[in-house]
Design a protein around this motif. Structure first.
Motif, short mmCIF file in Angstrom:
data_model
loop_
_atom_site.label_atom_id
_atom_site.label_comp_id
_atom_site.label_asym_id
_atom_site.label_seq_id
_atom_site.Cartn_x
_atom_site.Cartn_y
_atom_site.Cartn_z
N GLY A 134 0.80 -1.23 0.00
CA GLY A 134 0.00 0.00 0.00
C GLY A 134 0.82 1.26 0.00
N CYS A 135 2.14 1.15 -0.26
CA CYS A 135 3.02 2.33 -0.27
C CYS A 135 3.03 2.97 -1.66
CB CYS A 135 4.45 1.93 0.09
SG CYS A 135 4.65 1.11 1.67
N ARG A 136 3.01 4.27 -1.69
CA ARG A 136 3.29 4.99 -2.93
C ARG A 136 4.79 4.88 -3.19
NH1 ARG A 136 1.36 10.17 -1.74
NH2 ARG A 136 3.42 10.91 -1.13
N VAL A 137 5.17 4.59 -4.42
CA VAL A 137 6.59 4.37 -4.75
C VAL A 137 7.12 5.54 -5.56
CG1 VAL A 137 8.27 2.89 -5.89
CG2 VAL A 137 6.33 1.87 -4.67
N SER A 138 8.19 6.13 -5.05
CA SER A 138 8.93 7.18 -5.75
C SER A 138 10.34 6.69 -5.98
CB SER A 138 8.93 8.47 -4.92
OG SER A 138 9.70 9.49 -5.54
N VAL A 139 10.95 7.09 -7.08
CA VAL A 139 12.31 6.66 -7.40
C VAL A 139 13.19 7.89 -7.59
CG1 VAL A 139 13.78 5.37 -9.00
CG2 VAL A 139 11.47 4.55 -8.49
N PHE A 140 14.33 7.90 -6.95
CA PHE A 140 15.31 8.98 -7.02
C PHE A 140 15.97 8.93 -8.39
CE2 PHE A 140 19.18 11.01 -4.87
CZ PHE A 140 18.51 12.16 -4.47
N VAL A 141 15.96 10.07 -9.12
CA VAL A 141 16.52 10.11 -10.47
C VAL A 141 17.31 11.38 -10.69
CG1 VAL A 141 14.63 8.70 -11.43
CG2 VAL A 141 14.47 11.20 -11.49
N ASN A 142 18.16 11.34 -11.71
CA ASN A 142 18.94 12.51 -12.09
C ASN A 142 18.20 13.33 -13.13
OD1 ASN A 142 21.13 11.53 -10.53
ND2 ASN A 142 21.83 10.28 -12.26
N ALA A 143 18.48 14.63 -13.16
CA ALA A 143 18.00 15.45 -14.27
C ALA A 143 18.58 14.92 -15.57
CB ALA A 143 18.41 16.91 -14.06
N GLY A 144 17.75 14.93 -16.61
CA GLY A 144 18.18 14.42 -17.91
C GLY A 144 17.87 12.96 -18.12
N GLY A 145 17.32 12.30 -17.10
CA GLY A 145 17.01 10.90 -17.21
C GLY A 145 15.85 10.61 -18.15
N ALA A 146 15.65 9.33 -18.42
CA ALA A 146 14.57 8.89 -19.31
C ALA A 146 13.94 7.65 -18.69
CB ALA A 146 15.12 8.60 -20.70
N GLY A 147 13.05 7.00 -19.46
CA GLY A 147 12.42 5.78 -19.00
C GLY A 147 11.21 5.99 -18.11
N PHE A 148 10.60 7.17 -18.20
CA PHE A 148 9.49 7.49 -17.30
C PHE A 148 8.23 6.70 -17.62
CE2 PHE A 148 12.05 11.51 -17.30
CZ PHE A 148 12.60 11.31 -16.05
N ALA A 149 7.94 6.51 -18.89
CA ALA A 149 6.77 5.72 -19.25
C ALA A 149 6.94 4.28 -18.78
CB ALA A 149 6.54 5.78 -20.76
N GLU A 150 8.14 3.73 -18.94
CA GLU A 150 8.40 2.37 -18.48
C GLU A 150 8.26 2.26 -16.97
OE1 GLU A 150 10.41 3.05 -22.38
OE2 GLU A 150 10.20 4.17 -20.51
N ALA A 151 8.73 3.29 -16.26
CA ALA A 151 8.60 3.29 -14.81
C ALA A 151 7.14 3.32 -14.39
CB ALA A 151 9.35 4.49 -14.22
N ARG A 152 6.36 4.14 -15.06
CA ARG A 152 4.93 4.20 -14.75
C ARG A 152 4.28 2.85 -15.00
NH1 ARG A 152 1.30 4.58 -12.15
NH2 ARG A 152 -0.55 5.88 -12.29
N ALA A 153 4.71 2.16 -16.04
CA ALA A 153 4.11 0.87 -16.39
C ALA A 153 4.37 -0.21 -15.33
CB ALA A 153 4.63 0.40 -17.75
N ILE A 154 5.46 -0.10 -14.57
CA ILE A 154 5.75 -1.11 -13.55
C ILE A 154 5.21 -0.69 -12.17
CG2 ILE A 154 7.78 -1.93 -14.79
CD1 ILE A 154 9.48 -0.63 -12.51
#
Length: 247
Positions: A134-154
């Motif tokens: 039941g936890c909301r999941v946040s991931v630490f990322v660098n500016a300029g990163g990519a893969g956001f749609a893939e992250a949302r999908a998982i």
């Protein structure tokens, strides 16, 4: 309004330097909440250099129904001694949010984020495990990163932008290039359906400029600067000053 989550690690550092129970991390949490913050953040590490698993449990008990609870940490760091691992701590206390950070014992502080493109399959089962709690999941990322749609999908719901490079550039007198990179990254993450948090070396001096550049900024997690400033101005007053900036 952007939520202010106060990171209490430095309170624990001061306490641990002497031993005993003072300053009280529980009293610090109460003080920040009474001053109006919307969340409390802790970042327990396996070496227990600051916040301990016992602190995590104490804070969970006093936060119930009051403000959000954000626990940061490396989900791949193995249990060690009294440290049961990030997933087990989350299973015990059920925080509002877990923020996944790829840090290790050798780092004085967090200094980079996950690469969502390269790390997505490694993160997939971890994200699922935290979501099951039941936890909301946040991931630490660098500016300029990519893969956001893939992250949302998982199942990732937010990213936290590592703002150390922005803070450093701001201190040197010109953060325009860094701000543009952060604004672009935030926009791409939001377009993929992720909310955007931010943290690391944000302060009263640089927070307003950063917030103005990031429309829809959901949350900032601030500890080191806030606790340092509170040595001079008091904890309640300092929390309220941050809230004024965010409003």
């Amino acid at each position: 309004m952007t939520l202010l989550s106060v990171n209490l690690n430095k309170i624990a550092v001061l306490r641990n330097s002497r031993g005993g129970s003072e300053p009280s991390i529980a009293k610090a949490a109460h003080t920040c909440i009474d001053a109006g913050c919307g969340g409390i953040t802790v970042h327990p590490r396996p070496d227990m250099r600051h916040v301990t698993p016992a602190d995590v449990r104490v804070i969970a008990g006093l936060l119930r129904g009051r403000v959000e609870y954000n626990i940061e940490g490396n989900p791949f760091a193995a249990a060690r001694g009294a440290y049961p691992g990030l997933l087990e701590l989350a299973r015990e206390v059920r925080p509002t949010q877990v923020t996944l950070v790829p840090d290790g014992d050798g780092q004085i502080t967090s200094d980079h984020g996950f690469d969502l493109t390269a790390d997505i399959e490694t993160l997939r089962p971890v994200v699922a495990a935290f979501r099951e709690l039941g936890c909301r999941v946040s991931v630490f990322v660098n500016a300029g990163g990519a893969g956001f749609a893939e992250a949302r999908a998982i199942g990732v719901e937010r990213v936290e932008l590592y703002t150390g490079p922005y803070a450093e550039a701001f201190e040197q007198g010109d953060a325009r290039r860094e701000l543009a990179a952060f604004a672009d990254t935030a926009q791409r993450a939001q377009q993929a359906g992720l909310a955007v948090n931010a943290g690391h070396d944000l302060s009263q001096a640089n927070l307003g400029t950063f917030k103005s550049a990031i429309p829809g900024l959901a949350e900032v997690s601030i500890g080191h600067a806030l606790i340092g400033e509170a040595l001079y101005d008091g904890l309640s007053r300092t929390v309220r000053a941050y809230l004024d900036i965010l409003s």
